[in-house]
Design an enzyme around this catalytic site. Structure first.
Site, PDB file in Angstrom:
ATOM      1  N   TRP B 325       0.847  -1.203   0.000  1.00 18.79           N
ATOM      2  CA  TRP B 325       0.000   0.000   0.000  1.00 18.79           C
ATOM      3  C   TRP B 325       0.887   1.259   0.000  1.00 18.79           C
ATOM      4  O   TRP B 325       0.551   2.257  -0.628  1.00 18.79           O
ATOM      5  CB  TRP B 325      -0.905  -0.005   1.240  1.00 18.79           C
ATOM      6  CG  TRP B 325      -1.746   1.226   1.386  1.00 18.79           C
ATOM      7  CD1 TRP B 325      -2.995   1.436   0.875  1.00 18.79           C
ATOM      8  CD2 TRP B 325      -1.407   2.428   2.088  1.00 18.79           C
ATOM      9  NE1 TRP B 325      -3.454   2.679   1.211  1.00 18.79           N
ATOM     10  CE2 TRP B 325      -2.495   3.318   1.959  1.00 18.79           C
ATOM     11  CE3 TRP B 325      -0.300   2.850   2.818  1.00 18.79           C
ATOM     12  CZ2 TRP B 325      -2.502   4.593   2.524  1.00 18.79           C
ATOM     13  CZ3 TRP B 325      -0.310   4.120   3.383  1.00 18.79           C
ATOM     14  CH2 TRP B 325      -1.391   4.973   3.236  1.00 18.79           C
ATOM     15  N   HIS B 326       2.022   1.158   0.709  1.00 20.34           N
ATOM     16  CA  HIS B 326       2.882   2.335   0.824  1.00 20.34           C
ATOM     17  C   HIS B 326       3.542   2.706  -0.485  1.00 20.34           C
ATOM     18  O   HIS B 326       3.803   3.879  -0.739  1.00 20.34           O
ATOM     19  CB  HIS B 326       3.952   2.110   1.897  1.00 20.34           C
ATOM     20  CG  HIS B 326       3.411   2.279   3.277  1.00 20.34           C
ATOM     21  ND1 HIS B 326       2.820   1.253   3.965  1.00 20.34           N
ATOM     22  CD2 HIS B 326       3.353   3.360   4.088  1.00 20.34           C
ATOM     23  CE1 HIS B 326       2.424   1.699   5.145  1.00 20.34           C
ATOM     24  NE2 HIS B 326       2.732   2.974   5.252  1.00 20.34           N
ATOM     25  N   GLY B 327       3.856   1.742  -1.302  1.00 19.81           N
ATOM     26  CA  GLY B 327       4.503   2.103  -2.565  1.00 19.81           C
ATOM     27  C   GLY B 327       4.766   0.902  -3.434  1.00 19.81           C
ATOM     28  O   GLY B 327       4.867  -0.229  -2.954  1.00 19.81           O
TER      29      GLY B 327
END
Lengths: 302, 479
Positions: B325-327
């Protein structure tokens, strides 16, 4: 809501008073600096015939007082250690804005480092921060993204951590300032080890930075507009003469600008005792090099 | 628009005045104002992506309404999947398209097949991961009949785009935030001053702590091959404080700003670096995301009500998905994986819910055991942050190898005294306020006004002094 607005306004008034008390720190900061040359420029006290601009090589290799004695022109050195050409352009701009324009500018060229990305040469923000009380300096810092627009209204936004160093800064024992702004090396650092460098690598203009080329063009334009004679000086290093850079440099030079290269045949420049390190002359070497510049000025004066 | 910008300093009071003085008597107009303000706030960065937010909001609003009248389970499921596909489709395209293409190409190359990559020059819309999850939570809750679908499109648009938390959270649930748009907001002096205090502390965390740590963290990470092991470790610690100050600072400003408008958002950070184990850390770090994954992924997968192996599987799934989700980078995936590994021993030994209380509650100082536990947890987290911050996996491994070299025993080359003083001050204030929602919530509250004001002025002075130099954008904007 009334209470919120009332206490909010009172708090901001309280903060405003505290904020303004910081002005004292701002006003005091320049006085604590060992190098006050830029302050004198901003105060309009730098009305000289000849000004030297450059990096540490300009500061140590060119003795402004000797230039003054030999040419009869009131001379001063405004070279800054570790500075690049964009900073030199800023100094010239500031000088002309706040003082009578000089008749001549000596611009020391950092040979093949002049226009490329060289990490040791920077825009000397540290010289600007202590002088942020001046709007001219603050505007420059805003323009360079180092301060925000709040600094136009709030003294606190102009403050930098350097402003809180309340003791006077120490002087450098190896190359202290003389009274003409130059910083000749007068004491040797025995830890410095250097050997003659055989520099044969051809100069590659592909690595040049647009910003630095622009700054050089702007310096030439400023000199031309203000009727200043620009003399670009290429100093010696404890290494072989690199002609490929000089060829490239000549292309960038406008017809009205002059240039001078150190006497490549002079054997002094191949002797270690005339150097402090690989790229800086010791005081005796600086004296020889300054004489060459004086001769050039006397022989090629407008 | 950045919270730490002059634009926002003008924008916020302007919206505040219009909200409480011009549109005070009409909730609908107040909500319309909030929508317009939110769109201006977002459009300040790139107005083209406003269409994406509006489209996403309208899809979920319409699906919510359809779900109200639909009782047939299959049709309800189809409606839910339309919402999931639309929202995750946008997210997948803008955030992960190039990542999947690149890895697809690499996988083929590995087997000797060369294919031409067809990557696109895609700009990631700011905050897409945040508002996508927020709007998704609405549809899922309506589908699960935990929430009544709304008929009020204005409130719904305002809920999705609410500017304080639009671009970097906290990710609010519709169950908490949406009903607040239906009711008349009343101005409370205490709530507004509390909001101002939280904004002040958030700005301090961002500008004074995070941005100053960033200067050194960036220098060390960008030149990691030329620093000693001890300096690399110090660089990782600076990054740990940078990311905490940056992200929790943003959350504080968001929550404080919401309070000024009469809204209450959920706490997003609860002093995570004072955690005694990794499980506690994850209960205190980015709470709105952790609980989102818990409620919408972990529990549907069976949560902890399944056998040990499935529990382990579930833990790895949520941590890896959280990393992703972060990257779109393997470094984030590994960061998630590493945290799952940290979590595993606690889960197996059933110790993951050991530390539910606040550390050293009703005491001034922690015990030696607690200090040791905190130090271990902080070091483990800091090592994991290396993967989060590194450019790629090779960089991360080299960095970790550099830390665990003999030069770890040498004195760090980077020792910024000013920053260390600031960090000590910061840690002390955070420790004192660890039982509150944010560190200075009740600090000096009962002391004379002059003392309080001197303290707030001191914080403001530091913010002003540091705001001019090395200003960085918020890290979580890229997510």
């Amino acid at each position: 809501m009334k209470s919120f607005l009332k206490y909010g306004a009172l708090f901001f008034l309280f903060f405003f008073i505290i904020e303004k008390s910081v002005l004292f720190v701002l006003w005091k900061a320049p006085e604590l600096e060992q190098d006050r040359r830029l302050e004198f420029v901003l105060e309009g006290e730098m009305n000289k015939d000849l000004i030297v601009l450059g990096s540490s090589k300009g500061a140590s290799n060119i003795l402004a007082s000797q230039l003054g004695n030999e040419t009869g022109l009131a001379s001063y050195n405004l070279s800054y250690e570790g500075s690049h050409i964009v900073f030199h352009h800023f100094i010239l701009k500031t000088l002309i804005k706040h003082n009578t324009a000089p008749k001549k500018i000596i611009l020391l060229i950092d040979t093949h480092y002049q226009f490329i990305n060289e990490p040791s040469l920077v825009f000397r923000y540290d010289r600007l921060y202590p002088l942020s009380k001046y709007n001219h300096i603050n505007d420059e810092l805003i323009g360079k993204g180092k301060k925000n627009m709040l600094s136009k209204f709030f003294a606190l936004s102009r403050v930098n951590r350097s402003n809180f160093q309340l003791s006077e800064k120490e002087t450098n024992q190896y190359n202290p300032f003389d009274n003409s702004g130059s910083r000749p090396y007068v004491k040797r650092n025995l830890k410095k080890k250097f050997e003659y460098l055989d520099d044969t690598e051809p100069y590659n203009p592909e690595f040049e930075l647009k910003e630095k080329i622009e700054a050089f063009n702007n310096i030439q334009k400023l000199c031309s507009v203000n009727d200043i004679e620009l003399i670009c000086v290429i100093p010696p290093n404890y290494s072989t003469y690199n002609a490929t850079f000089v060829e490239r440099f000549k292309v960038l030079l406008k017809p009205e600008s002059k240039w001078v290269v150190y006497d490549t045949l002079n054997s002094i420049y191949k002797q270690k005792e005339y150097y402090y390190d690989q790229s800086h002359l010791f005081k005796n070497g600086a004296s020889v090099f300054t004489s060459e510049i004086s001769d050039f000025i006397k022989n090629n004066s407008n | 628009m950045l919270f730490n910008s002059l634009d926002f300093a003008i924008f916020l009071p302007s919206v505040f005045i219009l909200y409480w003085f011009v549109f005070k008597r009409n909730i609908k107009l107040q909500n319309v104002l909030l929508i317009l303000a939110s769109y201006v706030f977002y459009g300040w960065w790139d107005y083209r992506f406003l269409a994406l937010i509006i489209f996403s909001s309208l899809v979920d609003y319409a699906i919510g309404k359809k779900l109200r009248n639909e009782e047939e389970p299959i049709k309800r499921k189809i409606l839910l999947w339309i919402s999931i596909l639309v929202n995750l489709g946008f997210l997948g395209f803008f955030k992960y398209y190039n990542f999947f293409i690149d890895n697809f190409v690499e996988a083929f190359s590995f087997f000797g097949n060369k294919i031409q990559p067809n990557t696109l020059d895609i700009i990631l819309p700011v905050g897409i991961s945040f508002y996508t999850f927020q709007t998704l939570s609405y549809t899922i809750d309506v589908y699960k009949k935990k929430l009544e679908p709304t008929d009020d499109v204005i409130s719904f648009l305002a809920f999705v785009s609410f500017f304080p938390q639009l671009v970097a959270g906290p990710i609010e649930r519709a169950t908490n935030l949406l009903p607040q748009f239906y009711i008349k907001r009343v101005f409370h002096f205490s709530a507004a001053t509390d909001g101002c205090r939280q904004i002040l502390w958030g700005l301090f965390k961002k500008i004074v702590i995070a941005d100053q740590c960033a200067v050194y963290a960036n220098t060390i990470f960008n030149n990691s091959d030329s620093y000693s092991g001890s300096t690399l470790f110090v660089g990782a610690i600076f990054f740990a404080f940078q990311i905490y100050g940056d992200f929790s600072g943003y959350s504080d400003i968001a929550i404080g700003t919401s309070r000024l408008f009469g809204f209450s958002l959920k706490q997003n950070f609860a002093f995570p670096y004072f955690s005694r184990d990794i499980a506690e850390f994850w209960r205190r770090w980015h709470i709105s995301l952790s609980t989102w994954f818990r409620d919408y992924l972990y529990i549907p997968l069976g949560g902890s009500q399944v056998g040990t192996w499935k529990k382990i599987r579930n833990i790895f799934i949520i941590f890896i998905v959280s990393g992703f989700w972060h990257g779109a980078n393997w470094t984030f995936i590994f960061w998630g994986f590493l945290n799952a590994l940290y979590f595993l021993p606690l889960l197996i030994r059933k110790q993951n819910r050991n530390n539910l209380n606040i550390i050293a509650q009703n005491q001034n100082l922690p015990t030696f055991k607690e200090v040791f536990q905190m130090a271990i947890t902080f070091c483990l987290t800091t090592l994991a942050w290396v993967f989060f911050r590194a450019e790629n996996m090779a960089h991360a491994w080299d960095y970790i190898k550099g830390i665990f070299s003999f030069s770890f025993l040498s004195l760090p080359e980077v020792r910024p005294t000013n920053l260390l003083v600031l960090l000590v001050f910061f840690i002390i204030v955070e420790w004192i306020g660890r039982c509150q929602h944010y560190a200075i919530e009740v600090l000096l509250l009962k002391k004379p006004r002059l003392l309080k004001w001197i303290f707030y002025s001191f914080l403001m002075a530091l913010i002003f002094i540091f705001s001019g130099e090395s200003q960085q954008t918020f890290i979580y904007f890229q997510f």
